[in-house]
Design a protein around this motif. Structure first.
Motif, mmCIF file in Angstrom:
data_model
loop_
_atom_site.group_PDB
_atom_site.id
_atom_site.type_symbol
_atom_site.label_atom_id
_atom_site.label_comp_id
_atom_site.label_asym_id
_atom_site.label_seq_id
_atom_site.Cartn_x
_atom_site.Cartn_y
_atom_site.Cartn_z
ATOM 1 N N ALA A 96 22.186 14.960 18.490
ATOM 2 C CA ALA A 96 21.373 15.374 17.340
ATOM 3 C C ALA A 96 21.817 14.644 16.076
ATOM 4 O O ALA A 96 20.983 14.253 15.245
ATOM 5 N N LEU A 97 23.114 14.446 15.932
ATOM 6 C CA LEU A 97 23.621 13.701 14.778
ATOM 7 C C LEU A 97 23.135 12.254 14.807
ATOM 8 O O LEU A 97 22.744 11.706 13.773
ATOM 9 N N ILE A 98 23.176 11.652 15.967
ATOM 10 C CA ILE A 98 22.710 10.268 16.099
ATOM 11 C C ILE A 98 21.240 10.175 15.701
ATOM 12 O O ILE A 98 20.850 9.290 14.926
ATOM 13 N N ASN A 99 20.424 11.104 16.185
ATOM 14 C CA ASN A 99 18.998 11.102 15.825
ATOM 15 C C ASN A 99 18.794 11.289 14.334
ATOM 16 O O ASN A 99 17.978 10.605 13.712
ATOM 17 N N ARG A 100 19.543 12.203 13.747
ATOM 18 C CA ARG A 100 19.428 12.469 12.307
ATOM 19 C C ARG A 100 19.807 11.226 11.504
ATOM 20 O O ARG A 100 19.130 10.849 10.544
ATOM 21 N N ILE A 149 21.864 12.856 5.265
ATOM 22 C CA ILE A 149 23.243 12.456 5.563
ATOM 23 C C ILE A 149 24.207 13.611 5.297
ATOM 24 O O ILE A 149 25.127 13.852 6.079
ATOM 25 N N THR A 150 23.976 14.346 4.218
ATOM 26 C CA THR A 150 24.830 15.504 3.913
ATOM 27 C C THR A 150 24.743 16.539 5.023
ATOM 28 O O THR A 150 25.769 17.090 5.453
ATOM 29 N N LYS A 151 23.546 16.803 5.521
ATOM 30 C CA LYS A 151 23.389 17.764 6.620
ATOM 31 C C LYS A 151 24.078 17.277 7.888
ATOM 32 O O LYS A 151 24.707 18.059 8.601
ATOM 33 N N ALA A 152 23.989 15.982 8.161
ATOM 34 C CA ALA A 152 24.656 15.417 9.331
ATOM 35 C C ALA A 152 26.171 15.564 9.207
ATOM 36 O O ALA A 152 26.852 15.947 10.160
ATOM 37 N N LYS A 153 26.695 15.286 8.047
ATOM 38 C CA LYS A 153 28.134 15.408 7.808
ATOM 39 C C LYS A 153 28.594 16.848 7.999
ATOM 40 O O LYS A 153 29.587 17.108 8.678
ATOM 41 N N ARG A 154 27.857 17.783 7.439
ATOM 42 C CA ARG A 154 28.238 19.192 7.566
ATOM 43 C C ARG A 154 28.162 19.668 9.007
ATOM 44 O O ARG A 154 29.013 20.440 9.457
ATOM 45 N N LEU A 155 27.156 19.207 9.736
ATOM 46 C CA LEU A 155 27.037 19.558 11.150
ATOM 47 C C LEU A 155 28.236 19.023 11.938
ATOM 48 O O LEU A 155 28.822 19.729 12.752
ATOM 49 N N LEU A 156 28.600 17.788 11.673
ATOM 50 C CA LEU A 156 29.752 17.191 12.355
ATOM 51 C C LEU A 156 31.022 17.980 12.062
ATOM 52 O O LEU A 156 31.783 18.315 12.976
ATOM 53 N N ILE A 157 31.260 18.299 10.806
ATOM 54 C CA ILE A 157 32.477 19.016 10.431
ATOM 55 C C ILE A 157 32.479 20.430 10.999
ATOM 56 O O ILE A 157 33.487 20.895 11.536
ATOM 57 N N ALA A 158 31.348 21.126 10.927
ATOM 58 C CA ALA A 158 31.271 22.480 11.493
ATOM 59 C C ALA A 158 31.511 22.448 12.992
ATOM 60 O O ALA A 158 32.233 23.297 13.535
ATOM 61 N N ASP A 159 30.941 21.462 13.669
ATOM 62 C CA ASP A 159 31.140 21.318 15.108
ATOM 63 C C ASP A 159 32.611 21.046 15.416
ATOM 64 O O ASP A 159 33.173 21.612 16.350
#
Length: 93
Positions: A15-19, A54-64
């Motif tokens: 999902a991050l890659i797609n985003r 990009i901010t949402k992707a970063k937050r998703l990565l960190i939360a994960d």
């Protein structure tokens, strides 16, 4: 370099890659808009969308990372070392 045993690939990565690919496409659009001398308001709106994506992707990565890699922090042989890694990643929030 990672110093813990957490796998580098998580369920959220596709999902991050797609985003990020979408953000990349939007960023290319911004470049084209600049080259086409489009109105600044339109360009700013598009840049805002790229930034938010990009901010949402970063937050998703960190939360994960926190959910999957840091959840075992107190069960390790060196919890202080794990806490330091937690502190390290949170500076990117």
């Amino acid at each position: 370099m990672p110093t813990h045993d957490c796998p580098h690939t998580h369920e959220s990565h596709p999902a991050l890659i797609n985003r990020l690919k979408r953000a990349y496409g939007h960023l290319n659009t911004v470049i084209q808009m600049l080259e086409d001398e489009r109105p600044c308001n339109d360009i700013a709106q598009q840049l805002y969308a790229v930034e938010k994506s990009i901010t949402k992707a970063k937050r998703l990565l960190i939360a994960d990372h926190i959910d999957h890699c840091m959840s075992h922090i107190l069960e390790t042989d060196d919890p202080q070392k794990e806490l330091e890694q937690f502190r390290e990643i949170t500076k990117y929030l």
